[in-house]
Design an enzyme around this catalytic site. Structure first.
Site, mmCIF file in Angstrom:
data_model
loop_
_atom_site.group_PDB
_atom_site.id
_atom_site.type_symbol
_atom_site.label_atom_id
_atom_site.label_comp_id
_atom_site.label_asym_id
_atom_site.label_seq_id
_atom_site.Cartn_x
_atom_site.Cartn_y
_atom_site.Cartn_z
ATOM 1 N N LYS A 146 46.636 48.112 39.582
ATOM 2 C CA LYS A 146 47.217 49.429 39.796
ATOM 3 C C LYS A 146 48.182 49.792 38.665
ATOM 4 O O LYS A 146 48.779 48.907 38.048
ATOM 5 C CB LYS A 146 48.008 49.453 41.110
ATOM 6 C CG LYS A 146 47.209 49.221 42.372
ATOM 7 C CD LYS A 146 48.144 49.168 43.578
ATOM 8 C CE LYS A 146 47.404 48.848 44.868
ATOM 9 N NZ LYS A 146 46.598 49.980 45.339
ATOM 10 N N ARG A 160 39.974 46.191 53.548
ATOM 11 C CA ARG A 160 38.820 46.206 54.458
ATOM 12 C C ARG A 160 38.119 44.863 54.504
ATOM 13 O O ARG A 160 37.444 44.547 55.490
ATOM 14 C CB ARG A 160 37.853 47.316 54.041
ATOM 15 C CG ARG A 160 37.177 47.111 52.704
ATOM 16 C CD ARG A 160 36.592 48.397 52.152
ATOM 17 N NE ARG A 160 37.637 49.370 51.886
ATOM 18 C CZ ARG A 160 37.424 50.623 51.481
ATOM 19 N NH1 ARG A 160 36.184 51.038 51.308
ATOM 20 N NH2 ARG A 160 38.423 51.443 51.260
#
Length: 501
Positions: free
Chosen positions: A277, A351
């Site tokens: 990021k 997830r």
């Protein structure tokens, strides 16, 4: 810890550091909320002061007045609740919670605060109590800002103080406040202090003396149990993953209590892995375990309140780093239950661990599964920072979740599982492609693939709560919501359990 008590004495006669009064917004400015039960001279003085200060009574407006004649407390705090409901002229529960919480938040460090609940009923007093304990929170970790002390004692004044139902509600408010504080404290810890191993240890310590049983799977056990999501996500970090299971079996629930499974995303720090990021996006990623924090806190509150529902909860803990063993785009991994996933975005790690947790939860065939996670930036883009997204595979549950969350004061908005999105999950080399467009809905479809069938052979009713926006507040505090970790989701999870009793 903040203590919470009730009183039906005259609020103006009670001594304390502060007396909190609720005001409403009118065309002429701020006015004391109905049912204040204060003497005429006190009301006249306060009305003049509010008019002089041009107070409006709007939400989050807090006016502090000293040396109010006829009031024993050293300080009077008049807190705005906004406009009353047009038909009834009353204030809704969340308006009261927010107003009282806003005042309590600005009184941290006080020894004794008296809260005069608006109205005369138990419902208004319960809302005032809940707002007070939520607002009384104080930061305890230097990693989150200046450390302070919470309000030590709160007394809610109401003519309904002797109502048995209100006393039960006060106990519930205290439990919710304590649970929310626990979740906030977990989120606010520095990521070099709270990582999978220490998170698991903190939960085991918190469970001592409660009716909650805790077990922990470490790296070796996760590998042996084929928890490929945890193993894959955690591989890039020197700090290995953990899967923590909490179990609560109520003593008084009849022969066949409802069984709920909670699954919480617990990425204790998310660098993005090899899809690293930008610095700005990474700076708040200690909060990526807020779902697991909410689950743990909710289970302890449910146990404390003795809710007659069996709970099995899984905290899916890992640190997503870019070490030499980090997963790569193109990798194919096998998750719990045997399904394979093609990795195409190492920053869609949440997830992966949730899928393990959902598959594990499904093996017990519970009546309901709810997972909660700071999962997608798409939820924030769509709904902002104060409203969470959710999806469900069950139409009835979808409606119920909305009603429960609204009543709890935690806004959620439903997203559909659109059928035309499902084909985009297909992979040429695996059962599923990890990440794709239409972020919230794609993630919902992905997670739904790991929800098994129940005892009736049909898919277990399941809801996915995406709290990416409201779980962490890096803007100015408001209402009972502090800066940093908010504890969002705790109250909704507890209310879901209560709805199943």
């Amino acid at each position: 810890m903040t203590t919470l008590t009730l009183s039906d004495r005259s609020a103006s006669d009670l001594k304390g550091d502060a007396l909190v009064l609720v005001s409403v917004q009118t065309e002429k400015g701020a006015a004391l909320a109905p049912g204040h039960r204060l003497g005429k001279e006190i009301v006249a003085h306060l009305s003049t002061a509010l008019s002089t200060l041009q107070a409006k009574g709007s939400a989050d407006e807090v006016v502090k007045l000293v040396s109010v004649p006829g009031v024993s407390a050293a300080l009077v705090v008049v807190t705005g609740a906004g406009k009353a409901e047009p038909k009834s002229g009353n204030l809704g529960a969340e308006a009261i919670r927010r107003a009282v919480g806003s005042a309590a938040r600005q009184l941290t460090g006080a020894n004794k605060v008296i809260v005069l609940a608006p109205g005369e009923g138990a419902a208004e007093a319960a809302a005032a109590a809940e707002g007070a304990v939520l607002g009384a929170y104080a930061i305890t970790s230097a990693a989150a800002g200046p450390v302070s002390a919470p309000v030590r004692s709160l007394t809610v004044v109401t003519p309904a103080a002797r109502d048995k139902g209100l006393r039960t509600a006060i106990k519930r408010a205290g439990a919710l406040g304590e649970a929310t504080t626990y979740a906030r404290d977990l989120v606010n810890q520095a990521p070099n202090e709270l990582y999978p191993k220490t998170f698991a240890a903190a939960v085991k310590k918190r469970a001592v003396g409660t009716d909650v049983k805790v077990s922990v799977l470490d790296e070796g056990a996760l590998a042996r149990g084929a928890f490929g999501g945890h193993v894959t996500v955690g591989a890039g970090s020197a700090r290995g993953p953990r899967l923590v299971t909490l179990h609560y079996a109520p003593a008084k629930a009849g022969r066949h209590p409802r069984h709920i499974a909670f699954v919480g995303k617990g990425i204790t720090f998310d660098s993005g892995g090899l899809a690293i990021k930008p610095t700005k996006s990474m700076s708040t990623m200690k909060c990526d375990m807020a779902g697991a924090a909410a689950v743990a806190a909710a289970v302890f509150a449910i146990a404390e309140l003795g809710v007659p529902v069996e709970i099995t909860a899984h905290l899916c803990l890992a640190e997503n780093m870019s070490g030499s063993s980090a997963c790569r785009p193109g990798d194919v991994v096998t998750l719990r239950g045997g399904k394979t996933v093609e990795i195409n975005n190492p920053d869609a790690e949440g997830r992966m661990v949730l899928a393990d947790g959902l598959a594990l939860a499904s093996e017990k065939k519970p009546d309901l599964i709810v997972d909660i996670a700071t999962l997608t930036g798409a939820a924030v883009a769509a709904l902002g920072n104060r409203t969470a997204a959710y999806l469900s595979n069950d139409d009835v549950l979808r409606e119920v979740i909305k009603d429960i969350a609204d009543a709890a004061g935690e806004p959620f908005w439903p997203f559909p599982l659109l059928e035309d999105i499902r084909p985009s999950l297909d992979s040429a080399v695996a059962d599923l492609l990890q990440s794709g467009p239409i972020g919230v809905i794609y993630a919902g479809w992905f997670l739904s693939e790991f929800v098994g069938n129940g005892t009736n052979g049909q898919p277990i009713p399941w809801a996915h709560l995406d709290i990416a926006g409201p779980a962490f507040n890096d803007n100015a505090p408001w209402g009972y919501t502090p800066k940093q970790g908010t504890g969002f989701g705790v109250r909704t999870l507890v209310a879901i359990a209560e709805s199943q009793a």
